[in-house]
Design an enzyme around this catalytic site. Structure first.
Site, PDB file in Angstrom:
ATOM      1  N   ALA A   1       0.400  -5.838   6.157  1.00 43.66           N
ATOM      2  CA  ALA A   1       0.504  -6.778   5.039  1.00 43.66           C
ATOM      3  C   ALA A   1      -0.725  -6.791   4.141  1.00 43.66           C
ATOM      4  O   ALA A   1      -0.618  -7.099   2.948  1.00 43.66           O
ATOM      5  CB  ALA A   1       0.777  -8.176   5.584  1.00 43.66           C
TER       6      ALA A   1
ATOM      7  N   GLY B   1      -1.456  -9.318   1.151  1.00 44.57           N
ATOM      8  CA  GLY B   1      -0.193 -10.039   1.015  1.00 44.57           C
ATOM      9  C   GLY B   1       0.443 -10.004  -0.355  1.00 44.57           C
ATOM     10  O   GLY B   1       1.339 -10.816  -0.643  1.00 44.57           O
TER      11      GLY B   1
ATOM     12  N   LYS C   1       2.575  -7.868  -1.592  1.00 43.00           N
ATOM     13  CA  LYS C   1       4.016  -7.627  -1.434  1.00 43.00           C
ATOM     14  C   LYS C   1       4.656  -8.709  -0.563  1.00 43.00           C
ATOM     15  O   LYS C   1       5.819  -9.037  -0.743  1.00 43.00           O
ATOM     16  CB  LYS C   1       4.260  -6.228  -0.851  1.00 43.00           C
TER      17      LYS C   1
ATOM     18  N   ASP D   1      -2.669  -4.573  15.757  1.00 45.41           N
ATOM     19  CA  ASP D   1      -2.545  -3.174  15.364  1.00 45.41           C
ATOM     20  C   ASP D   1      -1.046  -2.882  15.241  1.00 45.41           C
ATOM     21  O   ASP D   1      -0.299  -3.000  16.226  1.00 45.41           O
ATOM     22  CB  ASP D   1      -3.177  -2.281  16.435  1.00 45.41           C
TER      23      ASP D   1
ATOM     24  N   ASP E   1       4.089  -0.599   4.110  1.00 44.88           N
ATOM     25  CA  ASP E   1       3.233  -0.136   3.013  1.00 44.88           C
ATOM     26  C   ASP E   1       2.013   0.463   3.701  1.00 44.88           C
ATOM     27  O   ASP E   1       1.026  -0.217   3.946  1.00 44.88           O
ATOM     28  CB  ASP E   1       2.867  -1.316   2.118  1.00 44.88           C
TER      29      ASP E   1
ATOM     30  N   CYS F   1       0.536   4.459  -1.754  1.00 41.45           N
ATOM     31  CA  CYS F   1       0.004   4.597  -3.111  1.00 41.45           C
ATOM     32  C   CYS F   1      -0.740   5.927  -3.245  1.00 41.45           C
ATOM     33  O   CYS F   1      -1.818   5.990  -3.819  1.00 41.45           O
ATOM     34  CB  CYS F   1      -0.882   3.423  -3.489  1.00 41.45           C
TER      35      CYS F   1
END
Length: 482
Positions: A277, A280, A282, A327, A347, A400
């Site tokens: 996350a 945060g 998203k 983790d 992500d 990304c």
């Protein structure tokens, strides 16, 4: 006296060089401690980003001007030379005498004995009246295609080589050029409270009524063509003092990044796991898509990031998030969470080679070997995500970065491992038409109909890869009940 903008730029660049800070963090920290006029702040930011972006090109023309090359040059002196060459070679409205004078004065303050050396090198550079592009052409006559492109547009060879294989020369060069452009700011409008169109109209109305907080923004806001949740800013704002931001009407997020959360196809009852996350950004978008009261478990290995995630949900007025410090790889063996979620967002940690316009220093820190190591981690995380999702549920995988080994190759490996128990879904119908048109044409050439990479030259956004996997539900497929 040395100009305040150049002194600040030197301090920030030296901080990045010595302490390994990210450029955006170093800039924010400096501006909180030092008060600069807006004009000085703009020049300082330009020098910092430009010097980092064009470092390889600058070094290529600087090297022949230094008798013993750059290897032995003091780091403090090298910072002064690089930022000065950037101004002389790439900025047209900066007086040459001011750059030379400030460089010498800076050197007297930081490395006094080298002041004469700096003055001599920079005067040699200015005596050669050729443009920077012509000077680069002169030093790009030998070497591989990747090396020549890498010097001209200032990127490492390994990255250029990878892009050339993936995209060919024309598109690679377009991407590299886009990666050197100044990033714009995009705002995600809180879907629980407003829409982009209503938000822009409200800002315009408040400006006409004389409301001070909107007068600076109403002329620079426009609807995004990439995300239906976004507005784009034509110029920067002090976000911490921007009233709509403090009131939870908007969040700062890149438009390509905003395409990812909607791929989860959530409603208010969907049980969502956000496996990495981070801060945060998203996660809060998922909660907004769930109507403001969602059902999200947000996991990250860093406690301080989850603290900021909680603060973001409070600012935006969102509820329904549980945070967990862990983790993410542990979800592959954690029986309590096995097949417990309707939708999982991964992500994944990545090389970040799609966000180079915002963090230009990354290109000098990453290596192909690191990218390869990250792909191993990404596969482990994707296995954990597929373990946590229920039969019939979806996993959205995003990064990304533009590199195939961290994107398509990771998903391909997991698909082979799953032996038909997972399918890749066509996400084109879930994307805005403006994006879909681009994706259709770009994906077809590579035979990647279901993997979408939004690249920086298409819309001026960050580069983002995204895909959606669905775990097969054998009971449903056989006509039974799960």
């Amino acid at each position: 006296m040395t100009a305040a903008a150049r002194t600040s730029a030197y301090d920030i660049l030296h901080d990045i060089e010595e302490r390994g800070k990210y450029s955006n963090v170093a800039l924010q920290q400096h501006y909180r401690k030092h008060t600069l006029q807006e004009r000085d702040k703009a020049l300082c930011t330009e020098i910092v980003y430009g010097t980092l972006q064009y470092q390889r090109s600058i070094d290529a023309v600087l090297e022949p001007l230094c008798k013993n090359g750059l290897a032995g040059v003091d780091k403090r002196v090298l910072v002064i030379l690089r930022m000065s060459i950037y101004q002389l070679g790439y900025l047209s409205r900066v007086p040459e005498y001011a750059v030379l004078n400030d460089a010498v004065e800076l050197c007297k303050a930081k490395a006094r004995k080298a002041a004469g050396f700096v003055n001599g090198v920079l005067r040699s550079f200015t005596r050669d009246k050729r443009s920077m592009a012509d000077k680069l052409d002169a030093v790009c006559t030998t070497g591989s295609q990747a090396a020549q492109i890498g010097i001209r547009y200032s990127y490492p060879d390994w990255f250029v080589e990878d892009l050339l294989v993936q995209y060919g020369e024309q598109r690679t060069v377009a991407m590299l050029k886009a990666g050197n452009e100044r990033p714009h700011i995009s705002l995600r409008v809180n879907a629980v409270k407003s829409t982009p169109q209503t938000f822009i109209e409200a800002q315009s109305n408040e400006a006409q009524s004389g409301a001070p907080q909107s007068s600076e923004s109403q002329d620079v806001l426009s609807l995004s063509e990439v995300s239906p949740f976004a507005v784009r800013l034509a110029s920067g704002l002090d976000m911490e003092h921007f009233t709509p931001y403090t009131e939870g009407l908007v969040s700062v997020q890149d438009e390509a990044s905003m395409l990812v959360a909607p791929l989860l196809q959530v409603d208010e009852n969907t049980r969502v796991l956000d496996l990495c996350a981070g801060l945060g950004t998203k996660t809060t978008q998922i909660l907004e898509l769930q109507g403001g009261v969602g059902n999200v478990t947000a996991v990250d290995i860093h406690h301080h990031k989850l603290q900021r995630l909680k603060a973001a949900t409070e600012r935006l007025g969102l509820q329904g998030v549980k945070t967990m410090v862990a983790d993410a790889r542990s979800f592959q063996t954690n029986a309590r969470h096995r097949e417990s979620y309707d939708a999982v967002l991964l992500d994944a940690p990545c090389s970040g080679m799609g966000v180079l316009k915002r963090r230009p220093e990354i290109r000098w820190r990453r290596t192909r070997e690191e990218s390869q190591q990250l792909s191993v981690l990404q596969k482990e995380l994707l296995r954990a995500a597929l373990t946590a999702v229920r039969p019939g549920g979806v996993v959205v995988y995003a990064t990304c970065t533009l590199l195939r080994r961290e994107n398509e190759d990771v998903v391909d490996t997991l698909m082979r491992e799953q032996e038909g128990s997972v399918v890749i879904e066509d996400i084109l119908p879930d994307l805005p038409e403006t994006v879909r048109v681009h994706c259709d044409s770009s994906a077809a050439g590579h035979g990647l109909g279901h993997f979408i990479t939004v690249t920086p030259e298409q819309f001026g956004t960050d580069g983002f890869f995204m895909t959606r996997l669905r775990k097969r539900d054998s009971h449903v497929e056989k006509g039974g009940i799960t």
